[in-house]
Design an enzyme around this catalytic site. Structure first.
Site, PDB file in Angstrom:
ATOM      1  N   ASN A   7       0.877  -1.173   0.000  1.00  0.00           N
ATOM      2  CA  ASN A   7       0.000   0.000   0.000  1.00  0.00           C
ATOM      3  C   ASN A   7       0.913   1.223   0.000  1.00  0.00           C
ATOM      4  OD1 ASN A   7      -1.812   2.032   0.461  1.00  0.00           O
ATOM      5  ND2 ASN A   7      -2.760   1.096   2.269  1.00  0.00           N
ATOM      6  N   ARG A  89      -2.439  -2.056  -3.596  1.00  0.00           N
ATOM      7  CA  ARG A  89      -3.658  -1.274  -3.423  1.00  0.00           C
ATOM      8  C   ARG A  89      -3.576  -0.071  -4.361  1.00  0.00           C
ATOM      9  NH1 ARG A  89      -5.113   3.191   0.919  1.00  0.00           N
ATOM     10  NH2 ARG A  89      -7.310   3.381   0.440  1.00  0.00           N
ATOM     11  N   HIS A 178     -13.160   2.513  -0.144  1.00  0.00           N
ATOM     12  CA  HIS A 178     -13.162   1.407   0.842  1.00  0.00           C
ATOM     13  C   HIS A 178     -13.726   0.127   0.225  1.00  0.00           C
ATOM     14  CE1 HIS A 178     -13.773   4.692   4.165  1.00  0.00           C
ATOM     15  NE2 HIS A 178     -12.486   4.393   4.087  1.00  0.00           N
ATOM     16  N   ARG A 237     -13.770  15.049   7.783  1.00  0.00           N
ATOM     17  CA  ARG A 237     -14.500  15.396   6.552  1.00  0.00           C
ATOM     18  C   ARG A 237     -15.963  15.688   6.871  1.00  0.00           C
ATOM     19  NH1 ARG A 237     -12.351  10.227   4.012  1.00  0.00           N
ATOM     20  NH2 ARG A 237     -10.268  10.758   3.291  1.00  0.00           N
ATOM     21  N   GLU A 380      -8.403  -5.671   4.767  1.00  0.00           N
ATOM     22  CA  GLU A 380      -8.203  -5.281   3.367  1.00  0.00           C
ATOM     23  C   GLU A 380      -6.981  -5.978   2.772  1.00  0.00           C
ATOM     24  OE1 GLU A 380      -9.004  -1.284   5.038  1.00  0.00           O
ATOM     25  OE2 GLU A 380      -9.463  -0.750   2.973  1.00  0.00           O
TER      26      GLU A 380
END
Ligand code: ADP
Length: 393
Positions: A7, A89, A178, A237, A380
């Site tokens: 990643n 990823r 996601h 956010r 993940e």
């Protein structure tokens, strides 16, 4: 089988060497400060090693990872040839990638073409890919996209009601993120309930949060959009917002759109409402101690998540299963209880005792709850390793 999961960020790179069948992780770690100086943190055989290593580019970072993996003392393999494949990823696959795929020249070009949609992440992901290709030219490389799982959404879910030219010329639409996590927990929910045609709403609630509505294993809608700013409020956010707010702030305070968007991404969410922190643990602690702003931040978050659950039950035409995952979803019993408050009408009944669990796979609904409610820790990296293994086999 040994799959190396990478990643890559702009100045950091996380890695795990894992067995996709068992999920066993033999080594994992992190390269930090790439392009500045360079530090490797490597965990293997129960030992953590930290080394300062010059990493002017991602190439040196990947080389440092390889050296650590084959090192006589801290390594776990004898040679790089023992790595069967590398899974990367990649954040934005645009509308070009509906699934994971083996990386070739055309895939690299496709990821490059998605840079306008993912300007912060795709260039860094590409640096990780090209560095691995150089060091391991014969090892298959696979790209696993954060957006791919959501590509099954119907047009009414992904199209924005804005002039068509933006969709046709610029591919502006809802993509969602996601996706690797939503795919992993969906697969687990199907396995745990034994129902392939499951109607499930997944709540990935962490520092970044998104929900997905999934039927027959296929995503029907998701709360994030063209960018991860949309959906429920998050750590920093804002989540969904009347676009008029951007115009108002820009005009009144003489700010550029980029400046306003930066505030909406980095200074909003539960951080803004609580005035205390973007971290849910801090906010929960202060709310318990009587801080009304923190209480409001938690209630606002729960309210918006609950609204999405209701709307997704409508999208799916009913609900069989509700899943909580990621930092908040896996660990905060009080937030799960808050969210599920007054959802009995949908057939959601939480068992207060069962809900006390943290960070492990467990059903937390009552035996007579029409909807099964599960906590499923996401993984993940395992999903990336499994997709990679399936493609190279
Ligand atoms: P990211 O989006 O960065 O991957 P995570 O999924 O790791 O985030 O989630 C991080 C969030 O999870 C933080 O806000 C953290 O406070 C929250 N969290 C972790 N453990 C708990 C806990 N026990 N109770 C409440 N919140 C928690």
């Amino acid at each position: 089988m040994n799959i190396l999961v990478i990643n890559a960020g702009s100045s950091s790179l996380k890695y795990q060497l894992m067995n996709p069948e068992t999920g066993d992780v033999s080594a994992k770690g992190l390269c930090e400060r790439i392009g500045i100086d360079g530090r490797l943190t490597h965990n293997a055989n129960g030992t953590k090693t930290v080394k300062e290593i010059a990493m002017p580019t991602h190439g040196e970072a990947i080389a440092a990872v390889m050296d650590a993996l084959v090192d006589a003392e801290i390594g776990v393999i004898k040679s790089v040839a023992e790595i069967d494949a590398v899974g990367h990823r990649v954040v934005h696959g645009g509308n070009k990638f509906a699934d994971s795929c083996i990386i070739d020249e055309a895939v690299i070009k496709g990821i490059e073409e998605c840079i306008p949609l993912g300007p912060l992440h795709n260039p860094a992901n590409l640096l990780g890919i090209t560095a691995c290709q150089k060091l391991m030219p014969t090892t298959p490389q696979v790209a696993v996209f954060d957006t791919a799982f959501h590509m099954t959404m119907p047009a009414e879910a992904y199209r924005y009601a804005i002039p068509t030219e933006y969709y046709e010329n610029d591919s502006l639409r809802r993509y969602g993120f996601h996706g690797t996590s939503h795919k992993y927990v969906t697969n687990r929910a199907i396995a745990l309930t034994g129902k392939a045609d499951l109607k499930v709403v997944n709540c990935h609630l962490g520092n970044g949060s998104s929900l997905s509505a999934v039927k027959d294993g296929k995503c029907q809608d998701t709360s994030m959009g063209l960018t991860p700013l949309a959906g429920v409020p998050m750590g920093t956010r804002s989540g969904d917002l009347d676009a008029g707010v951007v115009q108002f702030i820009a005009n009144k305070y003489g700010k550029t759109v980029d400046q306003v968007l930066n505030e909406l991404n980095k200074k909003s969410g539960v951080l803004a409402i609580s005035g205390v922190s973007s971290d849910f643990r801090d906010i929960e602690e202060q709310a318990t101690a009587g801080n009304a702003d923190c209480e409001l931040a938690l209630e606002k978050f729960a309210y918006e998540v609950r609204k999405y659950i209701g709307s997704y039950a409508a999208v799916l035409g009913g609900l069989d299963c509700l899943v909580f995952t990621a930092g908040v979803g896996e660990n905060s019993a009080t937030m799960r209880a808050r969210i599920c408050k007054n959802l009995e009408y949908l057939g959601i009944k939480i068992d207060a005792e069962k809900n006390k669990i943290r960070g492990c796979e467990n059903k937390i609904s009552t035996d007579d709850s029409a909807v099964q409610v599960w906590v499923i820790p996401t993984n993940e990296e395992l999903m990336i390793a499994q997709d990679t293994a399936a493609l190279v086999k």
